[in-house]
Design an enzyme around this catalytic site. Structure first.
Site, PDB file in Angstrom:
ATOM      1  N   GLY A   1       0.902  -1.191   0.085  1.00  0.00           N
ATOM      2  CA  GLY A   1       0.005  -0.047   0.018  1.00  0.00           C
ATOM      3  C   GLY A   1       0.876   1.135  -0.028  1.00  0.00           C
ATOM      4  N   SER A   2       0.571   2.408  -0.901  1.00  0.00           N
ATOM      5  CA  SER A   2       1.600   3.241  -1.198  1.00  0.00           C
ATOM      6  C   SER A   2       0.852   4.081  -2.169  1.00  0.00           C
ATOM      7  CB  SER A   2       2.968   2.738  -1.662  1.00  0.00           C
ATOM      8  OG  SER A   2       2.647   1.973  -2.676  1.00  0.00           O
ATOM      9  N   GLN A   3       1.774   5.212  -2.605  1.00  0.00           N
ATOM     10  CA  GLN A   3       1.489   6.206  -3.447  1.00  0.00           C
ATOM     11  C   GLN A   3       2.650   6.518  -4.375  1.00  0.00           C
ATOM     12  OE1 GLN A   3      -1.156   9.734  -2.021  1.00  0.00           O
ATOM     13  NE2 GLN A   3       0.208  11.182  -3.189  1.00  0.00           N
TER      14      GLN A   3
END
Length: 212
Positions: A178-180
């Protein structure tokens, strides 16, 4: 170049969870634990998958998405590494997206900057400024910056060590769990995507460089 079907970065997670599942069968653990260990093992195999991707457009000025996920915003902002006003396209990844990042253009990696920051929730407006991140400058006749940003769950950004010449959609790194990813492109680029659109790394056409 990363070509393995399952990324080796996932081996410790896969072998550990798989070993626990086998032990639960051998020693006849309660079915709850057997199911839990199997689901965990299956999730890690799925999470660290590394599929082949074919760009929607491979022409000279094509910009291809560097990441899987959903576009959460398209704004104008100063880009890291170049300090130029550019169009910033922010892509949010879920746990179920492929977490490998790819080169958005054909060209060269000419600069990198790793920031040892915090692990704020990506919903926090300060996350893209204060969180741990890895900034990479891709360059041909134009400049494009990709910034990998770690989230609250994420504790590791992986750089595959590429520098110099890269192909369009070539794998160059990944983020765990999970990240951007923020993509910075020139203000005169022709954008072909919209907010809330789902994109795929190495496949989805973001736009074209050098448009007037």
């Amino acid at each position: 170049m990363k070509t393995e079907i399952i990324l080796k970065e996932g081996y410790p997670f896969i072998f550990t969870s798989g070993g626990l599942f086998l032990l639960s069968l051998i020693f006849q653990f309660n079915s709850f634990w057997q199911i839990l260990f199997f689901i965990t093992f299956a999730f890690f195999v799925y999470f660290f998958r590394n599929p082949e991707r074919v760009p929607e457009d491979s022409s000279k000025d094509a910009i291809i998405s560097p990441s899987d996920g959903e576009i959460i915003s398209i704004t104008e902002e100063k880009a890291p590494l170049t300090d130029e006003e550019m169009v910033k396209i922010s892509i949010r990844l879920s746990l179920f997206d492929v977490h490998v990042q790819r080169s958005p253009i054909e060209g060269e990696i000419t600069a990198k900057e790793y920031i040892h920051g915090l692990f704020l929730s990506l919903g926090n407006e300060k996350a893209s400024e204060l969180n741990e991140q890895n900034r990479v400058l891709f360059q041909n006749s134009s400049k494009v910056v990709v910034n990998q940003i770690a989230g609250f769950i994420t504790r590791r950004i992986v750089d595959f060590g590429l520098f110099g010449r890269v192909k369009l959609a070539q794998r160059y790194g990944m983020i765990m769990f999970g990240s951007q990813v923020d993509l910075y492109i020139p203000k005169n680029a022709k954008i072909k995507v919209t907010e809330f659109q789902k994109v795929k790394a190495g496949e989805t056409l973001i736009g074209f460089l050098n448009e007037d």
